[in-house]
Enzyme design. Structure first.
Site, PDB file in Angstrom:
ATOM      1  N   SER A 148       0.827  -1.207   0.000  1.00 25.03           N
ATOM      2  CA  SER A 148       0.000   0.000   0.000  1.00 25.03           C
ATOM      3  C   SER A 148       0.862   1.258   0.000  1.00 25.03           C
ATOM      4  CB  SER A 148      -0.949  -0.004   1.200  1.00 25.03           C
ATOM      5  OG  SER A 148      -0.234   0.101   2.426  1.00 25.03           O
ATOM      6  N   ARG A 189       0.504   3.513  -3.388  1.00 26.99           N
ATOM      7  CA  ARG A 189      -0.180   4.790  -3.170  1.00 26.99           C
ATOM      8  C   ARG A 189       0.685   5.960  -3.648  1.00 26.99           C
ATOM      9  NH1 ARG A 189      -0.773   4.270   1.660  1.00 26.99           N
ATOM     10  NH2 ARG A 189      -2.944   3.578   1.821  1.00 26.99           N
ATOM     11  N   ASN A 223      -0.251   8.063  -7.274  1.00 20.71           N
ATOM     12  CA  ASN A 223      -0.600   9.484  -7.246  1.00 20.71           C
ATOM     13  C   ASN A 223       0.382  10.335  -8.047  1.00 20.71           C
ATOM     14  OD1 ASN A 223      -2.981  10.265  -5.287  1.00 20.71           O
ATOM     15  ND2 ASN A 223      -1.922   8.550  -4.330  1.00 20.71           N
TER      16      ASN A 223
END
Length: 286
Positions: A222, A226, A230
């Site tokens: 994660s 993440r 982004n």
């Protein structure tokens, strides 16, 4: 849009999203397109160079500020650095419930380093790659179309995965240090399902182990995905805006202003999740 224009736009995007590579082949040390079949041992030299360079910049700025700090009226940059240090220290104090001299410096390093790497996303997408192309063509006789440079290290999944792997290793290390090997194994095998019935508990061990391993491995995944997702999406939008032409300027400004929030937020989220995961690893209670 004509097929030729689609190919031009597609190749433009692909060129900007391709890392500069170095590898070893039968012909010796090779670069970029020659590394397409090199396999795992291919180094993204632009990611390495920019991340190391920005890390050195962070260390130099903060060290020089610390050496020049005074007890009197501080300068503007010293105030800025002190605000960052206090901000990180407060978050560590509120989030990490164990005792460790490593956590606060680690959190500060992660926050500032990831922020600086993210900040490179605000540099116009064509400037530095164009300079690299000219240097490659003039100094080394390379075809400019075969010269690549990605200047945002966090848009490379290898970089974010390496950061997350470092956090994962620390998580395991802190768990074993605080709980011991036996305690760490018990945490993986006796939770979340626990019972005083010994035969039933033995039956539950594989299910507990499976669930705990999934939860453990999901944390670095994660973290890496993440941050990468982004920043990669933001870089893609900058590239698409840059392909418009002169009309890109107002759109570039609007997206850059919004993206500043993403840059800061993702550095903060990575830092906070690192502190939370290490706090969980350091806790004796499951």
């Amino acid at each position: 849009m004509a097929a030729g224009e689609e190919l031009t736009l597609s190749s433009h995007i692909q060129h900007h999203l391709t890392n500069a590579k170095v590898c070893t082949t039968e012909a010796g040390v090779s670069f970029n397109k020659a590394c397409s079949e090199a396999g795992f041992w291919t180094w993204h030299i632009d990611t390495i160079a920019w991340s190391v360079g920005l890390g050195i910049l962070f260390l130099w700025l903060f060290r020089s500020t610390a050496k020049k700090s005074t007890t009197g009226v501080p300068g503007k940059f010293q105030c800025f650095v002190e605000m960052i240090v206090e901000f990180v220290a407060d978050n560590v104090k509120d989030t990490y419930h164990g005792r460790s001299k490593l956590i606060a410096p680690l959190a500060l390093t992660i926050f500032v380093w990831v922020f600086l790497m993210n900040l490179m996303d605000l540099v116009p997408v064509d400037i530095l790659p164009f300079i690299a192309q000219q240097v490659g063509a003039q100094a080394f006789g390379m075809d400019p179309h075969d010269v690549y440079m990605k200047i945002v290290p966090t848009t490379d999944i290898n970089m974010t995965a390496a950061l997350a792997l470092g956090v994962f290793i620390l998580m395991i290390g802190y768990s074993i240090r605080i709980k011991g090997v036996t305690g760490f194994v018990k945490e993986l095998t006796l939770h979340p399902f626990s019972t005083s019935n010994l035969p039933l508990q033995i039956v539950l061990i594989p299910f507990n182990l499976l669930l705990e391993l999934i939860a453990l491995v999901a944390k670095p995944f994660s973290l890496a995905l993440r941050l990468f997702g982004n920043l990669y999406a933001g870089e893609m939008i900058f590239i698409l805006i840059g392909a418009i032409g002169l009309m890109q300027l107002p759109l570039h400004f609007v997206w850059a202003v919004f993206h500043i929030l993403v840059i800061v937020l993702q550095a903060f989220v990575f830092m906070m999740l690192t502190i939370v995961y290490l706090s969980m690893a350091s806790s004796d209670n499951h």
